[in-house]
Design a protein around this motif. Structure first.
Motif, short mmCIF file in Angstrom:
data_model
loop_
_atom_site.label_atom_id
_atom_site.label_comp_id
_atom_site.label_asym_id
_atom_site.label_seq_id
_atom_site.Cartn_x
_atom_site.Cartn_y
_atom_site.Cartn_z
N THR A 281 0.85 -1.18 0.00
CA THR A 281 0.00 0.00 0.00
C THR A 281 0.89 1.23 0.00
OG1 THR A 281 -1.70 -1.18 1.24
CG2 THR A 281 -1.82 1.20 1.24
N LYS A 282 0.62 2.14 -0.93
CA LYS A 282 1.44 3.35 -1.07
C LYS A 282 0.75 4.53 -0.39
CE LYS A 282 3.52 3.99 -5.03
NZ LYS A 282 3.79 4.13 -6.48
N LEU A 283 1.46 5.11 0.58
CA LEU A 283 0.95 6.26 1.34
C LEU A 283 1.69 7.52 0.94
CD1 LEU A 283 -0.68 7.60 3.69
CD2 LEU A 283 1.19 6.86 5.21
N GLU B 23 6.20 0.67 5.21
CA GLU B 23 6.34 0.77 3.75
C GLU B 23 6.98 2.10 3.37
OE1 GLU B 23 5.59 -1.70 1.74
OE2 GLU B 23 4.64 -2.95 3.26
N ARG C 253 -1.33 11.55 -6.94
CA ARG C 253 -1.96 10.70 -7.95
C ARG C 253 -0.94 10.21 -8.97
NH1 ARG C 253 -5.98 14.52 -7.47
NH2 ARG C 253 -5.27 15.61 -9.31
N ARG D 100 0.84 7.43 -7.87
CA ARG D 100 -0.10 6.30 -7.76
C ARG D 100 -0.30 5.87 -6.30
NH1 ARG D 100 -1.66 4.78 -12.56
NH2 ARG D 100 -2.23 2.63 -12.12
N ALA D 101 -0.46 6.88 -5.45
CA ALA D 101 -0.71 6.62 -4.03
C ALA D 101 -2.05 5.91 -3.85
CB ALA D 101 -0.71 7.93 -3.24
N ASP D 102 -2.06 4.96 -2.94
CA ASP D 102 -3.31 4.30 -2.56
C ASP D 102 -4.03 5.10 -1.48
OD1 ASP D 102 -2.94 1.82 -4.13
OD2 ASP D 102 -1.24 1.52 -2.77
N LEU D 103 -3.24 5.74 -0.62
CA LEU D 103 -3.77 6.53 0.48
C LEU D 103 -3.08 7.88 0.51
CD1 LEU D 103 -3.53 3.78 3.26
CD2 LEU D 103 -5.61 4.52 2.09
N CYS D 104 -3.81 8.90 0.95
CA CYS D 104 -3.23 10.24 1.06
C CYS D 104 -3.67 10.85 2.38
CB CYS D 104 -3.70 11.11 -0.11
SG CYS D 104 -2.96 12.74 -0.12
N SER E 136 -14.53 5.48 1.68
CA SER E 136 -13.22 5.63 1.05
C SER E 136 -12.49 6.88 1.53
CB SER E 136 -13.37 5.67 -0.47
OG SER E 136 -14.18 6.77 -0.84
#
Length: 180
Positions: free
Chosen positions: A2-4, A36, A102, A105-109, A138
């Motif tokens: 998961t990318k934060l 991560e 974006r 390609r972050a999954d979470l911000c 979401s």
């Protein structure tokens, strides 16, 4: 994985808490046991104060984090808070930060302001909020550090308005006497 991405909007006149904010963000990552790699985005002007804020994040965050400074705001110190030109500066910074998140390609911000100090459990609470109700929602948010929600009196025509009304700034004489 998961990318934060974490975003902070900052201009020269709002960098007074950046060193503490960097430590608080690091504490939030540690509390959430986030291991991560991530992306820290500081969107602001090119002032010395913002550059020092960027340096605070480089020192505080784990080595596997990328820290980016986006020079995207031309602060006009004459602009009054909560007036349209000042809000345009904030919107420009947020737009640039979210576009960078974006593009990465972050999954979470996790979006923060430079003059807020989130509690150490803020990131964990938001992650828990995203898992709540089987992940139906979401978006997750935490209150400002004063435990209130600073949302303003926006409408579909003016999305950002002051968080106070003029009559709310007047302190009644009885209250002044009580607090004296």
């Amino acid at each position: 994985m998961t990318k934060l991405a974490i975003t902070v909007c900052a201009t020269q006149s709002y960098c007074y808490a950046m060193k503490s904010l960097a430590r608080r963000v690091a504490a939030g990552l540690a509390y959430a046991e986030w291991s991560e790699p991530g992306l820290m985005i500081i969107a602001g002007d090119n002032s010395r104060a913002v550059k020092e804020g960027v340096a605070h994040f480089k020192a505080a965050l784990p080595d596997n984090w990328e820290i980016r400074h986006l020079d995207c705001a031309k602060e006009n110190l004459a602009e009054a808070n909560y007036k349209v030109p000042a809000q345009i500066i904030i919107a420009t910074m947020r737009g640039a930060a979210f576009s960078a998140a974006r593009a990465w390609r972050a999954d979470l911000c996790w979006s923060l302001d430079s003059d807020t100090l989130p509690p150490a459990n803020a990131l964990q609470c938001m992650l828990d909020g995203l898992r709540w109700d089987r992940g139906y929602y979401s978006v997750s948010t935490c209150p400002y550090p004063n435990e209130a929600f600073l949302g303003g009196f926006g409408s579909q025509f003016t999305s950002i308005n002051p968080d106070f009304l003029d009559h709310e700034r007047v302190v009644p004489d009885e209250l002044k006497a009580e607090k004296a």
